[in-house]
Design a protein around this motif. Structure first.
Motif, short mmCIF file in Angstrom:
data_model
loop_
_atom_site.label_atom_id
_atom_site.label_comp_id
_atom_site.label_asym_id
_atom_site.label_seq_id
_atom_site.Cartn_x
_atom_site.Cartn_y
_atom_site.Cartn_z
N SER A 102 28.34 -11.00 12.82
CA SER A 102 29.11 -11.11 11.98
C SER A 102 28.65 -12.13 10.80
N TYR A 103 28.99 -12.11 9.55
CA TYR A 103 28.40 -12.32 8.49
C TYR A 103 29.09 -13.40 7.54
N ALA A 104 28.41 -14.40 6.82
CA ALA A 104 29.36 -15.01 5.85
C ALA A 104 28.29 -14.92 4.56
N ILE A 105 29.01 -14.29 3.71
CA ILE A 105 28.27 -13.90 2.42
C ILE A 105 29.13 -14.58 1.29
N LEU A 106 28.46 -15.56 0.66
CA LEU A 106 29.12 -16.04 -0.20
C LEU A 106 28.31 -16.71 -1.40
N ASN A 107 28.97 -16.23 -2.66
CA ASN A 107 28.49 -16.64 -3.98
C ASN A 107 27.14 -16.24 -4.31
N ASN A 108 27.05 -14.81 -4.05
CA ASN A 108 25.87 -14.22 -4.30
C ASN A 108 25.92 -13.31 -5.75
N TYR A 109 24.63 -13.35 -6.28
CA TYR A 109 24.72 -12.43 -7.67
C TYR A 109 23.73 -11.29 -7.56
N PHE A 110 24.25 -10.24 -7.47
CA PHE A 110 23.33 -9.11 -7.38
C PHE A 110 23.14 -8.27 -8.72
N ARG A 111 21.90 -8.54 -9.44
CA ARG A 111 21.56 -7.92 -10.43
C ARG A 111 20.61 -7.00 -10.65
N ALA A 112 20.97 -5.72 -11.02
CA ALA A 112 20.21 -4.65 -11.26
C ALA A 112 19.14 -4.87 -12.14
N GLY A 113 17.87 -4.18 -11.95
CA GLY A 113 16.64 -4.44 -12.78
C GLY A 113 16.13 -2.91 -12.95
N PRO A 114 15.01 -3.07 -13.58
CA PRO A 114 14.02 -1.69 -14.20
C PRO A 114 14.00 -0.74 -12.98
N SER A 115 13.90 -1.34 -11.70
CA SER A 115 13.38 -0.55 -10.48
C SER A 115 14.78 -0.38 -9.70
N THR A 116 15.79 -1.05 -10.08
CA THR A 116 16.84 -0.62 -9.22
C THR A 116 17.53 0.75 -9.51
N ASN A 150 29.77 -2.23 14.03
CA ASN A 150 29.69 -3.16 14.84
C ASN A 150 29.64 -4.72 14.22
N GLN A 151 29.64 -4.57 12.84
CA GLN A 151 29.60 -6.03 12.17
C GLN A 151 30.79 -6.13 11.37
N SER A 152 31.17 -7.41 11.11
CA SER A 152 32.09 -7.95 10.26
C SER A 152 31.57 -9.07 9.29
N ALA A 153 32.42 -9.28 8.13
CA ALA A 153 32.02 -10.16 7.27
C ALA A 153 32.98 -11.02 6.60
N TYR A 154 32.68 -12.44 6.32
CA TYR A 154 33.52 -12.95 5.61
C TYR A 154 32.94 -13.05 4.31
N SER A 155 33.68 -12.73 3.09
CA SER A 155 32.75 -12.70 1.84
C SER A 155 33.86 -13.46 0.50
N SER A 156 32.89 -13.93 -0.27
CA SER A 156 33.94 -14.49 -1.33
C SER A 156 32.76 -14.81 -2.42
N GLY A 157 33.22 -14.44 -3.81
CA GLY A 157 32.56 -15.01 -4.80
C GLY A 157 31.22 -14.32 -5.08
N ASN A 158 31.01 -12.98 -4.30
CA ASN A 158 30.01 -12.35 -4.87
C ASN A 158 30.07 -11.15 -6.00
N LEU A 159 29.16 -11.26 -6.93
CA LEU A 159 29.14 -10.42 -8.15
C LEU A 159 27.82 -9.42 -8.02
N LEU A 160 28.24 -8.35 -8.56
CA LEU A 160 27.43 -7.17 -8.93
C LEU A 160 27.14 -6.88 -10.55
N ASP A 161 25.98 -7.09 -11.07
CA ASP A 161 25.71 -6.83 -12.32
C ASP A 161 24.85 -5.47 -12.36
N SER A 162 25.42 -4.59 -12.49
CA SER A 162 24.65 -3.11 -12.38
C SER A 162 24.42 -2.33 -13.68
N ASN A 163 24.95 -2.81 -14.67
CA ASN A 163 24.87 -2.27 -16.16
C ASN A 163 23.41 -2.42 -17.30
#
Length: 105
Positions: free
Chosen positions: A41-55, A68-81
């Motif tokens: 299980s995972y606690a995944i909180l307040n992360n910022y995923f930002r795509a770059g030139p190699s993404t 087999n996995q579970s997650a508690y998540s909050s505040g995660n952002l994806l900046d893909s553009n």
């Protein structure tokens, strides 16, 4: 923490993990769980995923999560553009998670 310019495994989580307040930039497969047979299980909180030139696939912010996995998540952002602005939007953990509990920030 800043995880930058990594091809994979930012991190490679193979146990119960807390992943909090990270910036992940220019990734190929960001938060990776290794597609292993263990029950985690995972606690995944307040992360910022930002795509770059190699993404090549911004949606690979979550990689190899399975039933087999579970997650508690909050505040995660994806900046893909790749527009140079910090304008990410909410992103819950993907893949085949057994359970994903998402809460707003």
């Amino acid at each position: 923490n800043i995880w930058a310019n990594a091809h994979n495994r930012s991190p490679l989580a193979k146990s119960n993990t807390q992943y909090v307040n990270n910036v992940i930039y220019n990734y190929q497969a960001a938060y990776t769980t290794g597609d292993s047979g263990g029950i985690f299980s995972y606690a995944i909180l307040n992360n910022y995923f930002r795509a770059g030139p190699s993404t090549s696939s911004p949606n690979d912010a979550w990689y190899q999560l399975d039933s087999n996995q579970s997650a508690y998540s909050s505040g995660n952002l994806l900046d893909s553009n790749k527009n140079g602005k910090l304008d990410g939007s909410a992103t819950p953990p993907g893949g085949g998670l057994r359970e994903a509990i998402n809460r707003p920030v």
